[in-house]
Design a protein around this motif. Sequence first.
Motif, PDB file in Angstrom:
ATOM      1  N   UNK A 216      96.663  -1.353 -45.032  1.00 43.94           N
ATOM      2  CA  UNK A 216      97.391  -0.622 -46.067  1.00 43.94           C
ATOM      3  C   UNK A 216      98.831  -0.368 -45.637  1.00 43.94           C
ATOM      4  N   UNK A 217      99.021  -0.125 -44.333  1.00 40.48           N
ATOM      5  CA  UNK A 217     100.365   0.157 -43.820  1.00 40.48           C
ATOM      6  C   UNK A 217     101.025  -1.090 -43.244  1.00 40.48           C
ATOM      7  N   UNK A 218     100.279  -2.171 -43.150  1.00 43.71           N
ATOM      8  CA  UNK A 218     100.810  -3.407 -42.578  1.00 43.71           C
ATOM      9  C   UNK A 218     101.264  -3.205 -41.134  1.00 43.71           C
ATOM     10  N   UNK A 219     100.420  -2.551 -40.370  1.00 45.32           N
ATOM     11  CA  UNK A 219     100.712  -2.252 -38.978  1.00 45.32           C
ATOM     12  C   UNK A 219      99.592  -2.800 -38.111  1.00 45.32           C
ATOM     13  N   UNK A 220      99.983  -3.427 -37.025  1.00 44.41           N
ATOM     14  CA  UNK A 220      99.035  -3.898 -36.021  1.00 44.41           C
ATOM     15  C   UNK A 220      99.198  -3.031 -34.779  1.00 44.41           C
ATOM     16  N   UNK A 221      98.091  -2.747 -34.125  1.00 42.10           N
ATOM     17  CA  UNK A 221      98.116  -1.879 -32.951  1.00 42.10           C
ATOM     18  C   UNK A 221      97.596  -2.623 -31.726  1.00 42.10           C
ATOM     19  N   UNK A 222      98.170  -2.270 -30.604  1.00 41.85           N
ATOM     20  CA  UNK A 222      97.648  -2.714 -29.313  1.00 41.85           C
ATOM     21  C   UNK A 222      97.315  -1.462 -28.515  1.00 41.85           C
ATOM     22  N   UNK A 223      96.041  -1.270 -28.264  1.00 42.36           N
ATOM     23  CA  UNK A 223      95.576  -0.146 -27.457  1.00 42.36           C
ATOM     24  C   UNK A 223      95.398  -0.619 -26.027  1.00 42.36           C
ATOM     25  N   UNK A 224      96.056   0.057 -25.110  1.00 39.25           N
ATOM     26  CA  UNK A 224      95.953  -0.280 -23.704  1.00 39.25           C
ATOM     27  C   UNK A 224      95.411   0.924 -22.952  1.00 39.25           C
ATOM     28  N   UNK A 225      94.286   0.735 -22.267  1.00 41.83           N
ATOM     29  CA  UNK A 225      93.667   1.795 -21.492  1.00 41.83           C
ATOM     30  C   UNK A 225      93.653   1.406 -20.016  1.00 41.83           C
ATOM     31  N   UNK A 226      93.404   2.392 -19.178  1.00 44.16           N
ATOM     32  CA  UNK A 226      93.366   2.098 -17.754  1.00 44.16           C
ATOM     33  C   UNK A 226      94.631   1.430 -17.271  1.00 44.16           C
ATOM     34  N   UNK A 227      95.764   1.929 -17.702  1.00 42.28           N
ATOM     35  CA  UNK A 227      97.022   1.272 -17.381  1.00 42.28           C
ATOM     36  C   UNK A 227      97.287   1.251 -15.886  1.00 42.28           C
ATOM     37  N   UNK A 228      97.887   0.153 -15.453  1.00 42.29           N
ATOM     38  CA  UNK A 228      98.227  -0.059 -14.045  1.00 42.29           C
ATOM     39  C   UNK A 228      99.738  -0.238 -13.928  1.00 42.29           C
ATOM     40  N   UNK A 229     100.303   0.027 -12.767  1.00 42.92           N
ATOM     41  CA  UNK A 229     101.752  -0.190 -12.612  1.00 42.92           C
ATOM     42  C   UNK A 229     102.174  -1.611 -12.980  1.00 42.92           C
ATOM     43  N   UNK A 230     101.318  -2.576 -12.741  1.00 42.57           N
ATOM     44  CA  UNK A 230     101.669  -3.962 -13.071  1.00 42.57           C
ATOM     45  C   UNK A 230     101.671  -4.228 -14.575  1.00 42.57           C
ATOM     46  N   UNK A 231     101.248  -3.269 -15.366  1.00 44.85           N
ATOM     47  CA  UNK A 231     101.362  -3.388 -16.814  1.00 44.85           C
ATOM     48  C   UNK A 231     102.756  -3.020 -17.308  1.00 44.85           C
ATOM     49  N   UNK A 232     103.578  -2.490 -16.422  1.00 46.31           N
ATOM     50  CA  UNK A 232     104.933  -2.107 -16.801  1.00 46.31           C
ATOM     51  C   UNK A 232     105.713  -3.340 -17.250  1.00 46.31           C
ATOM     52  N   UNK A 233     106.291  -3.254 -18.429  1.00 44.28           N
ATOM     53  CA  UNK A 233     107.010  -4.392 -19.003  1.00 44.28           C
ATOM     54  C   UNK A 233     107.569  -3.965 -20.353  1.00 44.28           C
ATOM     55  N   UNK A 234     108.358  -4.839 -20.927  1.00 48.06           N
ATOM     56  CA  UNK A 234     108.719  -4.695 -22.340  1.00 48.06           C
ATOM     57  C   UNK A 234     107.683  -5.481 -23.135  1.00 48.06           C
TER      58      UNK A 234
END
Length: 124
Positions: A75-93
């Motif tokens: 309805x909102x035309x939005x896609x989501x990315x849920x990231x859990x258990x984040x690690x320092x190596x997930x740091x990025x743009x």
Amino acid sequence: QVQLVESGGGSVQAGGSLRLSCAVSGSTFTEYAMGWFRQVPGKDRVLVVASGKNFVNTYFAESVKGRASISRDSAKNIMYLQMDGLKPEDSAVYYCAASRWFGTQSVPDDYHYWGQGTRVTVSS
């Protein structure tokens, strides 16, 4: 013209969670294969997750498998990315991308539209 706008990035501690959003305008995201990529300085943009049109056949990179999921609000035309258990190596743009091709697309060159990116910083 399709436009993609990401949001939801920020700074979190290791083990935390973030939900990134990709708002699509100019079209509906069900008309495109969609993907999330991430990039750190000096390195190539790499795939996080790819989904075919209508979110058929989703592929997660090994580095995030089991910690990431995608969803959408049609309805909102939005896609989501849920990231859990984040690690320092997930740091990025993190970038949202749309492809005119049908199936899952794993390389940046197969995507035709890109957002401006949202930065995620994970501290240990």
